[in-house]
Design a protein around this motif. Sequence first.
Motif, PDB file in Angstrom:
ATOM      1  N   UNK A   1       1.163  -0.935   0.206  1.00 47.88           N
ATOM      2  CA  UNK A   1      -0.160  -0.196  -0.039  1.00 47.88           C
ATOM      3  C   UNK A   1       0.845   1.286   0.302  1.00 47.88           C
ATOM      4  N   UNK A   2       1.684   1.348   0.865  1.00 50.91           N
ATOM      5  CA  UNK A   2       2.626   2.148   0.613  1.00 50.91           C
ATOM      6  C   UNK A   2       3.183   2.200  -0.608  1.00 50.91           C
ATOM      7  N   UNK A   3       3.946   1.545  -1.239  1.00 49.96           N
ATOM      8  CA  UNK A   3       4.910   1.598  -2.311  1.00 49.96           C
ATOM      9  C   UNK A   3       3.445   2.272  -2.866  1.00 49.96           C
ATOM     10  N   UNK A   4       2.467   1.583  -3.689  1.00 52.57           N
ATOM     11  CA  UNK A   4       1.667   2.517  -4.599  1.00 52.57           C
ATOM     12  C   UNK A   4       1.321   3.522  -4.178  1.00 52.57           C
ATOM     13  N   UNK A   5       1.067   4.131  -2.909  1.00 54.32           N
ATOM     14  CA  UNK A   5       1.024   5.500  -2.233  1.00 54.32           C
ATOM     15  C   UNK A   5       2.061   6.317  -3.105  1.00 54.32           C
ATOM     16  N   UNK A   6       3.435   5.695  -2.366  1.00 56.19           N
ATOM     17  CA  UNK A   6       4.615   6.519  -2.864  1.00 56.19           C
ATOM     18  C   UNK A   6       4.407   6.955  -5.016  1.00 56.19           C
ATOM     19  N   UNK A   7       3.978   6.129  -5.634  1.00 58.43           N
ATOM     20  CA  UNK A   7       3.865   5.803  -6.654  1.00 58.43           C
ATOM     21  C   UNK A   7       2.765   6.352  -7.784  1.00 58.43           C
ATOM     22  N   UNK A   8       1.989   6.777  -7.008  1.00 59.54           N
ATOM     23  CA  UNK A   8       0.600   6.869  -7.442  1.00 59.54           C
ATOM     24  C   UNK A   8      -0.480   5.815  -7.840  1.00 59.54           C
ATOM     25  N   UNK A   9      -0.138   5.021  -7.452  1.00 61.41           N
ATOM     26  CA  UNK A   9      -0.392   3.685  -8.887  1.00 61.41           C
ATOM     27  C   UNK A   9      -2.232   3.117  -7.442  1.00 61.41           C
ATOM     28  N   UNK A  10      -2.967   2.767  -7.938  1.00 57.57           N
ATOM     29  CA  UNK A  10      -4.298   2.071  -7.484  1.00 57.57           C
ATOM     30  C   UNK A  10      -3.831   1.087  -6.400  1.00 57.57           C
TER      31      UNK A  10
END
Length: 123
Positions: free
Chosen positions: A20-29
Amino acid sequence: MNNLYERIFFLCTENGIKPGKMCADLGISRGNISDLKMGRIESLSADKLAKIATYFKVSVDYLLTGEETKKAPTPEGEREISDDDIKFALFGGDGEITDAMYDEVKRFAQMVKLREEAEKEKK
């Protein structure tokens, strides 16, 4: 479970990062990663794969296959790409490629890059 998801999850775990953090950092859903995990989708877009690969400092090939692509070695280390190599790739090695033609292609590529960056800023 999808092999792509397993590699992404492994990279997250190895780096102490929650998906979830990776997604938030990258702007990926987060839904994309969940869909991948649950098998509702088989892969991600090239753009998302490139972001994830850059984030973890791996190649897109690694994400897709589990194997890193190796560059052709030279006596000095990694293979250097010359302007002649780029000209050959862009123009297929056909005919005389002038510096003016090559400069025009580079200006066009820069324009496309700036346009894409402007589009991202709007979002």
